[in-house]
Design an enzyme around this catalytic site. Structure first.
Site, short mmCIF file in Angstrom:
data_model
loop_
_atom_site.label_atom_id
_atom_site.label_comp_id
_atom_site.label_asym_id
_atom_site.label_seq_id
_atom_site.Cartn_x
_atom_site.Cartn_y
_atom_site.Cartn_z
N PRO A 44 -15.46 -18.66 3.02
CA PRO A 44 -14.80 -18.94 2.10
C PRO A 44 -14.16 -18.96 0.16
CG PRO A 44 -16.79 -19.89 1.97
CD PRO A 44 -17.26 -18.91 2.79
N ASN A 45 -13.07 -19.01 0.72
CA ASN A 45 -12.70 -18.62 -1.00
C ASN A 45 -12.08 -16.55 -0.96
OD1 ASN A 45 -11.92 -21.03 -2.14
ND2 ASN A 45 -14.74 -21.20 -2.08
N ARG A 52 -6.90 -14.61 -7.51
CA ARG A 52 -7.29 -15.79 -9.06
C ARG A 52 -8.52 -15.39 -9.64
NH1 ARG A 52 -3.82 -18.47 -7.30
NH2 ARG A 52 -3.75 -20.36 -6.81
N TYR A 57 -13.23 -11.11 -9.28
CA TYR A 57 -13.29 -10.37 -8.58
C TYR A 57 -12.18 -8.88 -8.26
CZ TYR A 57 -16.83 -14.02 -7.20
OH TYR A 57 -17.05 -15.23 -7.45
N ASN A 108 -19.79 -9.82 4.16
CA ASN A 108 -19.44 -10.90 2.80
C ASN A 108 -19.39 -12.56 2.69
OD1 ASN A 108 -19.47 -12.17 0.11
ND2 ASN A 108 -17.08 -10.53 -0.55
N ALA A 111 -20.38 -17.39 -0.90
CA ALA A 111 -21.57 -18.53 -1.05
C ALA A 111 -21.94 -19.25 -0.06
CB ALA A 111 -20.47 -19.99 -1.24
N HIS A 114 -25.88 -17.88 0.45
CA HIS A 114 -26.87 -18.92 -0.67
C HIS A 114 -27.44 -19.71 -0.30
CE1 HIS A 114 -25.12 -15.82 -3.11
NE2 HIS A 114 -23.84 -16.06 -2.69
N ASP A 121 -29.53 -17.68 11.58
CA ASP A 121 -29.97 -18.14 12.99
C ASP A 121 -28.65 -16.65 13.64
OD1 ASP A 121 -31.70 -19.04 11.46
OD2 ASP A 121 -30.96 -20.77 12.73
N GLU A 132 -24.93 -6.04 4.39
CA GLU A 132 -24.16 -7.66 3.70
C GLU A 132 -23.53 -6.83 2.42
OE1 GLU A 132 -28.13 -10.32 1.78
OE2 GLU A 132 -26.31 -11.14 0.55
N HIS A 134 -21.37 -7.55 -1.21
CA HIS A 134 -20.12 -8.84 -2.29
C HIS A 134 -20.25 -7.27 -3.06
CE1 HIS A 134 -22.51 -12.10 -0.61
NE2 HIS A 134 -24.05 -11.18 -0.35
N SER A 136 -19.09 -9.40 -6.38
CA SER A 136 -19.79 -9.27 -7.71
C SER A 136 -21.46 -8.95 -7.47
CB SER A 136 -19.33 -10.32 -7.95
OG SER A 136 -19.56 -11.14 -7.34
N ARG A 141 -25.49 -12.52 -12.18
CA ARG A 141 -25.01 -13.77 -11.89
C ARG A 141 -25.75 -14.94 -11.73
NH1 ARG A 141 -19.05 -13.72 -8.84
NH2 ARG A 141 -18.85 -16.11 -9.58
N ARG A 145 -27.12 -17.70 -7.00
CA ARG A 145 -26.64 -16.27 -6.72
C ARG A 145 -28.18 -15.14 -6.01
NH1 ARG A 145 -21.20 -17.81 -6.79
NH2 ARG A 145 -20.56 -18.65 -8.85
O1 CA2 Z 1 -19.09 -11.09 -4.92
C1 CA2 Z 1 -19.60 -11.80 -4.40
O2 CA2 Z 1 -18.42 -11.00 -3.45
C2 CA2 Z 1 -19.70 -13.15 -4.07
O3 CA2 Z 1 -19.80 -13.05 -2.02
C3 CA2 Z 1 -18.30 -14.25 -3.86
C4 CA2 Z 1 -18.29 -15.15 -3.34
C5 CA2 Z 1 -19.36 -15.84 -4.02
O4 CA2 Z 1 -19.98 -17.59 -4.05
C6 CA2 Z 1 -20.68 -14.90 -3.86
O5 CA2 Z 1 -22.35 -15.73 -4.97
C7 CA2 Z 1 -20.53 -13.73 -4.58
C8 CA2 Z 1 -17.25 -16.04 -3.82
C9 CA2 Z 1 -16.16 -15.80 -3.69
C10 CA2 Z 1 -14.47 -16.19 -3.94
O6 CA2 Z 1 -13.64 -15.43 -4.28
C11 CA2 Z 1 -12.74 -15.67 -4.87
C12 CA2 Z 1 -12.04 -14.89 -5.27
C13 CA2 Z 1 -10.82 -14.91 -6.03
C14 CA2 Z 1 -10.63 -16.31 -5.98
C15 CA2 Z 1 -11.62 -17.06 -6.46
C16 CA2 Z 1 -13.10 -16.86 -5.65
#
Ligand code: CA2
Length: 181
Positions: A44-45, A52, A57, A108, A111, A114, A121, A132, A134, A136, A141, A145
């Site tokens: 997601p996202n 953003r 990111y 990846n 969220a 977590h 599963d 895996e 990420h 960041s 953080r 996370r």
């Molecule tokens: O660091 C990563 O790749 C994460 O998987 C990114 C997730 C976060 O919940 C994990 O803890 C770490 C969030 C992805 C959100 O991606 C965005 C990208 C651009 C702008 C806003 C959100």
């Protein structure tokens, strides 16, 4: 000497009969090696990448990452398929498909990393190599996370290198599956 139970040198030959006069590739000949397809799954996202929160990111979009990985994968004799979804069930279904197709996975889960026992599963059931990733450094953080449901089902974790985490994961997964071009 005993032959290992899972070693069946005739198995490929039976399913794909070789025409007379054609040498059949064996697991030890260079022509046997097929290109490995690596599935890159994004949660997601991550469709927002590059648009953003660039301070966290970066400015690289998912499409940029896909284009770069496609080029690098060629040098490894591999291909990549990159998918993204904001829905947990899509990720579970794609992991199941990778399990059936025998495809290694770079994940990846965003969220869901977590929170998702369903993804954990599915990864266990798929029985495929998993890396895996990420963008960041999740350990630098918030503490929520620091726990991952993906890590126990993965061969390893790469985090904190921005878009380059994805390219480092390609190195890692090719090494795991023995694809060196
Ligand atoms: O660091 C990563 O790749 C994460 O998987 C990114 C997730 C976060 O919940 C994990 O803890 C770490 C969030 C992805 C959100 O991606 C965005 C990208 C651009 C702008 C806003 C959100």
């Amino acid at each position: 000497t005993a032959t290992p139970l899972n070693f069946d040198p005739g198995a490929r030959r039976d399913r794909f009969p070789t025409p007379i006069g054609v040498r059949h590739p064996t697991p030890f000949s260079s022509s046997y090696r097929r290109s490995v397809k690596i599935l890159y799954l994004n949660g997601p996202n991550l469709n927002l990448l590059g648009t953003r929160q660039p301070e966290i990111y970066g400015r690289t979009t998912l499409a940029d990452i896909e284009a770069h990985l496609t080029e690098v994968a060629k040098q490894h004799g591999a291909t990549i398929k990159l998918r993204q979804s904001n829905h947990e069930g899509d990720l579970v279904s794609w992991i199941q498909e990778a399990g059936l197709a025998g495809e290694p996975i770079v994940l990846n889960a965003g969220a869901y990393t977590h929170t998702s026992i369903a993804i954990h599963d599915a990864l266990r059931a798929a029985e495929r190599p998993v890396v895996e990733v990420h963008l960041s450094n999740v350990f630098a953080r918030e503490s929520f996370r620091h726990h991952s449901y993906v890590s126990p089902a993965a061969a390893g974790v790469i985090c904190g290198f921005g878009a380059n985490s994805y390219a480092l994961a390609l190195e890692a997964i090719c090494d795991l599956v023995g694809s060196r071009g």
